[in-house]
Design a protein around this motif. Structure first.
Motif, PDB file in Angstrom:
ATOM      1  N   PRO A 151      -6.399  18.347  23.013  1.00 39.76           N
ATOM      2  CA  PRO A 151      -6.501  19.799  23.182  1.00 39.76           C
ATOM      3  C   PRO A 151      -5.589  20.514  22.176  1.00 39.76           C
ATOM      4  O   PRO A 151      -4.616  19.939  21.679  1.00 39.76           O
ATOM      5  N   PRO A 152      -5.886  21.766  21.879  1.00 38.61           N
ATOM      6  CA  PRO A 152      -5.147  22.494  20.835  1.00 38.61           C
ATOM      7  C   PRO A 152      -3.639  22.592  21.045  1.00 38.61           C
ATOM      8  O   PRO A 152      -2.900  22.727  20.070  1.00 38.61           O
ATOM      9  N   THR A 153      -3.165  22.520  22.287  1.00 43.32           N
ATOM     10  CA  THR A 153      -1.725  22.648  22.521  1.00 43.32           C
ATOM     11  C   THR A 153      -0.998  21.299  22.557  1.00 43.32           C
ATOM     12  O   THR A 153       0.218  21.258  22.741  1.00 43.32           O
ATOM     13  N   PHE A 154      -1.705  20.203  22.350  1.00 48.38           N
ATOM     14  CA  PHE A 154      -1.104  18.868  22.378  1.00 48.38           C
ATOM     15  C   PHE A 154       0.076  18.691  21.421  1.00 48.38           C
ATOM     16  O   PHE A 154       0.997  17.924  21.723  1.00 48.38           O
ATOM     17  N   PRO A 155       0.113  19.345  20.273  1.00 48.51           N
ATOM     18  CA  PRO A 155       1.247  19.127  19.363  1.00 48.51           C
ATOM     19  C   PRO A 155       2.616  19.382  19.975  1.00 48.51           C
ATOM     20  O   PRO A 155       3.617  18.900  19.449  1.00 48.51           O
ATOM     21  N   VAL A 156       2.686  20.100  21.093  1.00 53.16           N
ATOM     22  CA  VAL A 156       3.994  20.297  21.726  1.00 53.16           C
ATOM     23  C   VAL A 156       4.607  18.960  22.120  1.00 53.16           C
ATOM     24  O   VAL A 156       5.831  18.818  22.162  1.00 53.16           O
ATOM     25  N   VAL A 157       3.771  17.973  22.404  1.00 59.97           N
ATOM     26  CA  VAL A 157       4.264  16.636  22.759  1.00 59.97           C
ATOM     27  C   VAL A 157       5.024  16.033  21.587  1.00 59.97           C
ATOM     28  O   VAL A 157       6.092  15.439  21.756  1.00 59.97           O
ATOM     29  N   VAL A 158       4.484  16.190  20.395  1.00 59.05           N
ATOM     30  CA  VAL A 158       5.117  15.663  19.187  1.00 59.05           C
ATOM     31  C   VAL A 158       6.292  16.547  18.778  1.00 59.05           C
ATOM     32  O   VAL A 158       7.352  16.062  18.378  1.00 59.05           O
ATOM     33  N   GLN A 159       6.112  17.843  18.898  1.00 61.14           N
ATOM     34  CA  GLN A 159       7.145  18.796  18.501  1.00 61.14           C
ATOM     35  C   GLN A 159       8.411  18.664  19.342  1.00 61.14           C
ATOM     36  O   GLN A 159       9.503  18.976  18.865  1.00 61.14           O
ATOM     37  N   GLU A 160       8.284  18.219  20.563  1.00 57.15           N
ATOM     38  CA  GLU A 160       9.435  18.119  21.463  1.00 57.15           C
ATOM     39  C   GLU A 160      10.584  17.348  20.827  1.00 57.15           C
ATOM     40  O   GLU A 160      11.753  17.736  20.958  1.00 57.15           O
ATOM     41  N   ALA A 161      10.276  16.280  20.110  1.00 57.10           N
ATOM     42  CA  ALA A 161      11.337  15.483  19.480  1.00 57.10           C
ATOM     43  C   ALA A 161      12.073  16.276  18.412  1.00 57.10           C
ATOM     44  O   ALA A 161      13.288  16.118  18.230  1.00 57.10           O
ATOM     45  N   THR A 162      11.372  17.157  17.707  1.00 56.15           N
ATOM     46  CA  THR A 162      12.037  17.958  16.679  1.00 56.15           C
ATOM     47  C   THR A 162      12.922  19.027  17.322  1.00 56.15           C
ATOM     48  O   THR A 162      14.024  19.283  16.846  1.00 56.15           O
ATOM     49  N   LEU A 163      12.433  19.633  18.382  1.00 52.44           N
ATOM     50  CA  LEU A 163      13.248  20.646  19.067  1.00 52.44           C
ATOM     51  C   LEU A 163      14.482  20.017  19.703  1.00 52.44           C
ATOM     52  O   LEU A 163      15.546  20.643  19.759  1.00 52.44           O
ATOM     53  N   ALA A 164      14.357  18.776  20.148  1.00 52.76           N
ATOM     54  CA  ALA A 164      15.518  18.062  20.701  1.00 52.76           C
ATOM     55  C   ALA A 164      16.592  17.888  19.620  1.00 52.76           C
ATOM     56  O   ALA A 164      17.792  17.992  19.911  1.00 52.76           O
ATOM     57  N   GLN A 165      16.168  17.641  18.380  1.00 57.37           N
ATOM     58  CA  GLN A 165      17.130  17.543  17.275  1.00 57.37           C
ATOM     59  C   GLN A 165      17.895  18.854  17.120  1.00 57.37           C
ATOM     60  O   GLN A 165      19.120  18.861  16.962  1.00 57.37           O
ATOM     61  N   LEU A 166      17.168  19.961  17.143  1.00 60.12           N
ATOM     62  CA  LEU A 166      17.787  21.271  16.988  1.00 60.12           C
ATOM     63  C   LEU A 166      18.761  21.554  18.124  1.00 60.12           C
ATOM     64  O   LEU A 166      19.894  21.974  17.892  1.00 60.12           O
ATOM     65  N   LEU A 167      18.323  21.294  19.347  1.00 62.51           N
ATOM     66  CA  LEU A 167      19.172  21.590  20.505  1.00 62.51           C
ATOM     67  C   LEU A 167      20.423  20.712  20.553  1.00 62.51           C
ATOM     68  O   LEU A 167      21.441  21.112  21.105  1.00 62.51           O
ATOM     69  N   ALA A 168      20.338  19.527  19.952  1.00 63.74           N
ATOM     70  CA  ALA A 168      21.482  18.616  19.936  1.00 63.74           C
ATOM     71  C   ALA A 168      22.423  18.861  18.758  1.00 63.74           C
ATOM     72  O   ALA A 168      23.509  18.269  18.706  1.00 63.74           O
ATOM     73  N   GLU A 169      22.034  19.718  17.841  1.00 64.86           N
ATOM     74  CA  GLU A 169      22.844  19.982  16.645  1.00 64.86           C
ATOM     75  C   GLU A 169      24.163  20.630  17.064  1.00 64.86           C
ATOM     76  O   GLU A 169      24.172  21.734  17.631  1.00 64.86           O
ATOM     77  N   PRO A 170      25.297  19.971  16.807  1.00 67.47           N
ATOM     78  CA  PRO A 170      26.589  20.466  17.304  1.00 67.47           C
ATOM     79  C   PRO A 170      26.954  21.878  16.844  1.00 67.47           C
ATOM     80  O   PRO A 170      27.512  22.658  17.609  1.00 67.47           O
ATOM     81  N   ASP A 171      26.636  22.226  15.607  1.00 65.84           N
ATOM     82  CA  ASP A 171      27.066  23.532  15.107  1.00 65.84           C
ATOM     83  C   ASP A 171      26.016  24.623  15.276  1.00 65.84           C
ATOM     84  O   ASP A 171      26.205  25.742  14.803  1.00 65.84           O
ATOM     85  N   ALA A 172      24.912  24.325  15.953  1.00 54.57           N
ATOM     86  CA  ALA A 172      23.858  25.332  16.122  1.00 54.57           C
ATOM     87  C   ALA A 172      24.266  26.441  17.088  1.00 54.57           C
ATOM     88  O   ALA A 172      23.815  27.573  16.968  1.00 54.57           O
ATOM     89  N   GLY A 173      25.106  26.099  18.057  1.00 55.24           N
ATOM     90  CA  GLY A 173      25.533  27.101  19.027  1.00 55.24           C
ATOM     91  C   GLY A 173      24.461  27.445  20.043  1.00 55.24           C
ATOM     92  O   GLY A 173      24.463  28.545  20.602  1.00 55.24           O
ATOM     93  N   ILE A 174      23.542  26.521  20.300  1.00 54.32           N
ATOM     94  CA  ILE A 174      22.458  26.774  21.252  1.00 54.32           C
ATOM     95  C   ILE A 174      22.782  26.069  22.567  1.00 54.32           C
ATOM     96  O   ILE A 174      22.843  24.852  22.626  1.00 54.32           O
TER      97      ILE A 174
END
Length: 148
Positions: free
Chosen positions: A56-79
């Protein structure tokens, strides 16, 4: 700690390959109430010109989740994840995702803005297949609420 505006333009390492499974496509399709036989029936998908069921068209969120996890884990991002609300999601496709695809995603932070004390972080996950060909770009905007 507020969101660090210097993360704008940051590119993260590609994720490990994600092998799209036929049953994962079917499970996701059921979860989003998809009704197309192309999401469930291999024969229907092949008759339509695909090698297997298509996601389905929204399936890429499954793959994207790993990239967003990288961002959220970035120590200096402040998120602070406890303050994150998903603001927007978009997709830009070259072709549908098909069961059997091996997908890799690379995240780029494209925008960091402050609005009313909240930060809006937009990130694009470029998703390619095993040959390096573009399949889809998933674009997310995360709203990081202020604690005030």
């Amino acid at each position: 700690m507020p969101v660090n505006p210097d993360i704008q333009g940051r590119v993260f390492a590609p994720t490990a390959p994600y092998l799209v499974g036929r049953e994962k496509v079917r499970e996701f399709a059921r979860a989003v109430f998809a009704t197309s036989p192309l999401n469930f029936d291999v024969e229907a998908a092949r008759n339509a010109g695909y090698s297997d069921v298509i996601a389905p068209p929204t399936f890429p969120v499954v793959v994207q989740e790993a990239t967003l996890a990288q961002l959220l884990a970035e120590p200096d991002a402040g998120i602070d994840f406890s303050m994150v609300v998903h603001g927007e999601q978009r997709f830009s496709y070259t072709r549908p995702i098909v069961a059997g695809d091996e997908l890799t995603a690379t995240l780029t932070v494209t925008s960091v803005k402050t609005l009313g004390g909240n930060a809006m972080v937009t990130a694009e996950s470029l998703i390619v297949d095993a040959t390096g060909s573009h399949v889809v770009t998933a674009i997310s905007t995360l709203v990081v609420r202020s604690d005030a």
